[in-house]
Design a protein around this motif. Structure first.
Motif, PDB file in Angstrom:
ATOM      1  N   THR A 183     -10.570   4.331   5.211  1.00  0.00           N
ATOM      2  CA  THR A 183     -10.451   4.775   3.827  1.00  0.00           C
ATOM      3  C   THR A 183     -11.841   5.076   3.276  1.00  0.00           C
ATOM      4  O   THR A 183     -12.720   4.227   3.298  1.00  0.00           O
ATOM      5  CB  THR A 183      -9.767   3.692   2.980  1.00  0.00           C
ATOM      6  N   ASP A 194       1.133   4.197  -3.018  1.00  0.00           N
ATOM      7  CA  ASP A 194       0.844   5.590  -2.708  1.00  0.00           C
ATOM      8  C   ASP A 194       1.691   6.543  -3.544  1.00  0.00           C
ATOM      9  O   ASP A 194       1.295   7.692  -3.772  1.00  0.00           O
ATOM     10  CB  ASP A 194       1.081   5.843  -1.218  1.00  0.00           C
ATOM     11  N   GLU A 247      -4.826   4.224  -3.952  1.00  0.00           N
ATOM     12  CA  GLU A 247      -5.181   3.770  -2.612  1.00  0.00           C
ATOM     13  C   GLU A 247      -5.983   2.480  -2.731  1.00  0.00           C
ATOM     14  O   GLU A 247      -7.121   2.488  -3.204  1.00  0.00           O
ATOM     15  CB  GLU A 247      -5.993   4.835  -1.880  1.00  0.00           C
ATOM     16  N   ASP A 265      -8.215  -0.897  -1.987  1.00  0.00           N
ATOM     17  CA  ASP A 265      -9.355  -1.227  -1.138  1.00  0.00           C
ATOM     18  C   ASP A 265      -8.942  -2.402  -0.258  1.00  0.00           C
ATOM     19  O   ASP A 265      -8.985  -3.561  -0.669  1.00  0.00           O
ATOM     20  CB  ASP A 265     -10.555  -1.590  -2.010  1.00  0.00           C
ATOM     21  N   PRO A 320     -11.259   4.414  -1.723  1.00  0.00           N
ATOM     22  CA  PRO A 320     -10.234   3.533  -2.291  1.00  0.00           C
ATOM     23  C   PRO A 320     -10.510   3.286  -3.768  1.00  0.00           C
ATOM     24  O   PRO A 320     -11.618   3.508  -4.268  1.00  0.00           O
ATOM     25  CB  PRO A 320     -10.397   2.252  -1.475  1.00  0.00           C
ATOM     26  N   HIS A 321      -9.498   2.812  -4.466  1.00  0.00           N
ATOM     27  CA  HIS A 321      -9.676   2.480  -5.871  1.00  0.00           C
ATOM     28  C   HIS A 321     -10.487   1.190  -5.968  1.00  0.00           C
ATOM     29  O   HIS A 321     -10.142   0.191  -5.338  1.00  0.00           O
ATOM     30  CB  HIS A 321      -8.326   2.317  -6.559  1.00  0.00           C
ATOM     31  N   ALA A 365       0.835  -1.208   0.000  1.00  0.00           N
ATOM     32  CA  ALA A 365       0.000   0.000   0.000  1.00  0.00           C
ATOM     33  C   ALA A 365       0.868   1.256   0.000  1.00  0.00           C
ATOM     34  O   ALA A 365       0.550   2.245  -0.670  1.00  0.00           O
ATOM     35  CB  ALA A 365      -0.938  -0.012   1.201  1.00  0.00           C
TER      36      ALA A 365
END
Length: 971
Positions: A549, A364, A369, A371, A552-553, A360
């Motif tokens: 979060t 960045d 970001e 999931d 997230p993507h 992660a």
């Protein structure tokens, strides 16, 4: 009609398959037929995934989705009495029992471990209830041949089992068992006519097996097994389960085989639920053979040559063996990013939370970001860190480092953050680091505020800080659990107010704290230590996970191993495939060993390995898969996961097409590793920095140096340049320890007080007086009890020798100057020499100069070349630099070693030596005035010498053998 056992093979999107099969069976029925279906799954994540799969198929009524672990939800309200105790309350009751054990047998474990041991004991009691073990089985265990530990453990378990049966109250597990019994009884009397389906469970627990039996007995009861291996030959399948129900529990298909055997059914009696085709059928056959139960190599020889299309089976597999965990994380991040660029959905599946956080962090850098389904432990969130940091300071003197962490926390005084940070920074630099002040308290803060040379000032912030220190210092070291919690929450209120309870993490933290408050009475009225309270809080926070979060993507995911049962992606990366991670090492049971568990009919450690193997078999069956691992961590070489070892061993042993496929799998992984290796390399490499030798204009050079700085000017001129020209200095450490510098300060202060306390000849009470002075000085300067005792013991060994030598010195003269500053303006130079003399004795016309050393005094060679301190002091005395004694001659100069031993090192002194020293000082200063470079590490005392300014000079890009490069500055 929906009834019977069904399955889905590995490589099928299980959630989509469940929905597709259910829709197909209800085709032609009215829409409300779907709402009459009860669908039971094993996790909330599976339930969420099924709801999403239903939504993807278009508008529909949803079935009632529940959990197999919550049978009470299928009963009318109030049908089963709730538990008398929460799991935490029960654990605290068990903690009291364990604490009694540790008190009676202190060699078992420290008292602070009582709560942790109670957690393992609670897990064992829940398992005993789940598996329906008769507590009488503990009475029949024969452990006379085992070690004393297991004998004591069994004796304690018998007590706990009796307590649990008679006085534990209605536990959560008992309530769940009663709910399951009531549900099965209700179904037996009035079976529901609507479909009841269990999907995704492997029947690894006894209550789930009971529920499956009950569902299969219903008119419309069905069970869908995930990842059933249909490629294993019948003979191998039958060997998985022994007649006694045991067998190869570490095999991925053992649970399915045991369930089918218990139902007297075969795989032929368990058809596919949806009919969906696996993503890679040829790979399923390869993995099935690779994971064959022992002896596997015999099956490999017999069945391996029959494997066809191995190139197709391995085409979508990448085998990545990274040299380090960091390289593995970087390569995985690159793979996820590349899949995203190609329009694919990608997922990292790993039980290694450290690896997932590293990945992660690497993502960045590209603003991706992921999931992360697991979130992160609550103890690592901002509220969790504040709770634990403050709890660690309860009942003890706050240390500088811990206090700084507390003050710099983002939730501390969140309503007045800018002003708070300004004050906290000043406190850290001026008091905690430069003080130094290892244990700050109200008195130290008041002294800092009163010092005119600091920026501290008496205001609301310092009042708040002093109140905080008082609260922490007043917290009891021993108190009941509830009292510790009340004290802690008062500190939290003072630190943060309501800011700590805001947001998702704050709400989770409040729920943990409120749960502990409600259960605290079950911890008893007995006092526990502040350390044990902190461990209890840490255990509770670490058991909770929070997702903070918000955006997230959606196409880059990080899953735990359980996610492989419910979800799939275009690219699946199985990371951290090393032994001890996949599979994890079974947790050690401090109460029952493997043989004792087997004798009692409890679950064996191999069970968890088998469940992990099943997760692996399902995950590796995706369309595109990476098998990733690191070959070494920071400490040792890592062993590959046994499943990866088997796949590589099978392909390598088959040779030919299989060996070529293995080579291509490795080549694909090596390509990603090469890309990862170039990610952090700059486009152009700058040449290494030269060894600096700055030339400073005479006007910018220091106009004053101390006699001790002269040695630094000779040995490391660059340090003088950085300190006195650039005005830089290293901040003191926050984590302060009793080092050599502090010991020197203590000895200097004690000897100064002793020498100034009596001017006549030493009397018989001198020994006791000197020791009392040193003890008082240690109490004042060294706030570490163990260190004080150690240093005092060393001083006792040299006390007699020191006083004997002191008596001789006193017979020759008396101390007339102690720790006095002097200044001498060197004639003809715009330069002054300063000194703070430790001690000078009056010898009539002349004086003697002494310097205390707790370490080794400089040798004669060092004195001749570098250590000019005392000779320069002698010159200053002759020049009248010390106003209280005027111009005097010097007849003795010596170092007094007051360390582990007592010794005296006299310095040769005569007119020629002093004249040479004068000339050397003038040449040294004039040389730099004339343009001599301030070379870094010109003549270090040792190769291990480290300067405060090594980073500034970029040492490491050059070494001591290189010539310095002249750099003109200040022009």
């Amino acid at each position: 009609m929906i009834r019977g056992l069904f399955h889905e093979p590995p490589g099928v999107d299980f959630s989509r398959a469940v929905v597709a099969g259910l829709r197909a069976r209800l085709s032609g029925h009215p829409p409300e037929a779907m709402a009459r279906v009860t669908l039971l799954v094993n996790t909330n994540r599976m339930a969420d995934r099924l709801r999403a799969a239903f939504a993807q198929g278009g508008p529909t009524l949803l079935p009632r989705i529940g959990l197999v672990s919550q049978p009470a939800a299928l009963l009318p309200p109030g049908a089963v009495a709730p538990a008398d105790l929460s799991p935490l309350a029960l654990r605290l009751r068990l903690t009291q029992l364990v604490r009694h054990l540790l008190t009676a047998q202190p060699d078992v474990s420290p008292p602070s471990a009582a709560f942790d041991l109670a957690g393992t004991l609670l897990t064992l009691l829940e398992e005993i209830q789940e598996e329906g073990m008769d507590p009488q089985a503990l009475e029949t265990l024969d452990v006379r041949h085992l070690s004393e530990h297991w004998n004591r453990s069994l004796a304690f378990l018998r007590i706990v089992a009796d307590w649990s049966a008679r006085g534990a109250g209605r536990t959560p597990m008992a309530a769940q068992t009663d709910a399951l019994t009531a549900l099965l009884a209700q179904w037996s009397e009035a079976p529901p006519t609507d479909p009841v389906v269990i999907a995704g469970s492997t029947a690894s627990r006894a209550p789930t097996r009971r529920l499956i039996d009950g569902v299969l007995a219903l008119p419309q009861g069905a069970v869908i097994l995930p990842g059933l291996d249909g490629d294993m030959p019948d003979a191998a399948w039958d060997s998985l389960v022994d007649p006694d129900g045991q067998g190869a529990q570490d095999h991925p298909q053992f649970r399915h085989a045991a369930l089918l055997a218990a139902q007297s059914q075969t795989r032929a009696d368990c058809p596919s639920w949806s009919g969906l085709r696996p993503a890679a059928p040829t790979r399923n056959r390869l993995v099935s053979l690779a994971l064959r139960p022992a002896p596997a190599t015999d099956a490999w020889r017999e069945e391996g040559p029959d494997l066809s299309d191995l190139s197709d089976a391995c085409e979508g597999v990448t085998l990545l063996a990274a040299p380090t965990p960091g390289a593995e994380a970087m390569a995985i991040a690159l793979g996820l990013r590349a899949a995203l660029a190609d329009g694919k959905r990608a997922a990292l599946i790993t039980p290694d939370r450290t690896l997932s956080r590293q990945v992660a962090a690497q993502l960045d850098r590209w603003g991706i970001e992921p999931d992360d389904s697991a979130g992160r432990p609550l103890q690592q969130s901002a509220p969790g860190r504040l709770l634990l940091t403050s709890a660690a300071l309860l009942g003890r003197r706050p240390e500088a480092e811990a206090l700084t962490l507390l003050l710099s926390h983002p939730l501390t005084r969140a309503d007045d953050r800018i002003d708070h940070l300004r004050h906290a920074r000043a406190l850290e630099v001026e008091l905690l680091r430069e003080g130094p002040c290892p244990f700050p308290d109200r008195a130290a803060v008041a002294q800092w505020v009163a010092d005119p040379d600091t920026s501290g000032q008496a205001d609301a912030w310092t009042d708040w800080l002093c109140d905080l220190l008082d609260r922490l210092g007043a917290a009891p070291a021993m108190a009941p659990l509830a009292s510790h919690l009340d004290t802690h929450l008062a500190v939290i209120e003072h630190l943060s107010g309501d800011a700590i309870w805001q947001g998702e993490a704050g709400r989770s933290a409040r729920a943990v704290v409120e749960g502990l408050r409600a259960a605290a009475p079950e911890g008893g009225d007995g006092a526990i230590g502040a350390l044990e309270y902190t461990r209890i809080l840490q255990a509770l926070l670490s058991a909770e996970e929070v997702r903070e979060t918000y955006a997230p993507h959606p196409d880059v995911m990080i899953w735990g191993a359980l996610e492989a049962r419910a979800r799939t992606a275009d690219l699946v990366i199985l990371g951290g495939l090393t032994d001890g991670v996949w599979p994890d090492q079974p947790a050690a049971d401090p109460w029952l060993n493997r043989a004792m568990r087997a004798a009692c009919g409890l679950r064996l450690p191999e069970r968890s390995t088998g469940l992990s193997a099943h997760d692996f078999q399902q995950a590796v069956a995706g369309p595109e898969v990476w098998l990733s691992r690191a070959t070494r961590d920071a400490e040792a070489d890592l062993v590959p996961s046994r499943w990866v070892n088997r796949i590589e061993g099978l392909l390598g042993g088959l040779g030919g097409q299989a060996a070529e496929a293995l080579s291509q799998m490795r080549a694909r992984g090596d390509r990603w590793l090469r890309l990862a290796g170039t990610t952090d390399q700059p486009d152009t490499l700058l040449p290494p920095a030269p060894r600096p030798g700055p030339v400073v204009p005479a006007s910018a050079q220091p106009k004053r140096l101390s006699v001790t700085a002269i040695e630094m000017l000779i040995r490391d001129p660059y340090a003088i340049y950085a300190r006195h020209v650039l005005g830089l200095r290293a901040l003191g450490p926050l984590r302060q320890t009793p080092d050599a510098r502090l010991r020197g300060t203590v000895v200097h202060t004690a000897m100064e007080r002793f020498a100034g306390s009596k001017t006549d000849a030493l009397d018989p009470g001198a020994s006791a007086r000197l020791r009392n002075i040193l003890e008082a000085t240690l109490e004042q300067e060294a706030p570490w009890p163990a260190t004080r005792r150690l240093w005092l013991g060393k001083f006792d060994r040299i006390l007699d020798d020191l006083l004997t030598a002191e008596a001789t010195r006193r017979s020759l003269g008396r101390p007339i100057l102690l720790e006095e500053r002097g200044r001498w303006q060197v004639p003809g130079l715009d330069f002054a020499l300063t000194a703070e003399a430790d001690r000078m004795d009056d010898r009539g016309v002349a004086v003697a100069i002494y310097d205390y050393k707790t370490g080794k005094p400089p040798t004669p060679k060092q004195q001749a070349l570098f250590a000019k301190q005392l000779l320069l002091e002698a010159i200053m005395v002759e020049e009248g630099a010390f106003g209280t004694i005027g111009k005097r001659a010097v007849d003795e100069v010596a170092y007094l070693q007051v360390g582990s031993t007592y010794a005296e090192q006299r310095v040769q002194i005569d007119a020629d030596v002093l004249a040479a020293t004068r000339a050397g000082l003038r040449d040294l200063i004039e040389g730099y005035r004339a343009g001599r470079p301030f070379v870094a590490r010109l003549m270090p005392e040792a190769l291990t010498y480290a300067s405060d300014f090594d980073q500034l000079s970029r040492r490491g890009e050059w070494d001591d053998t290189q010539r310095a490069t002249t750099i003109r500055v200040g022009q």
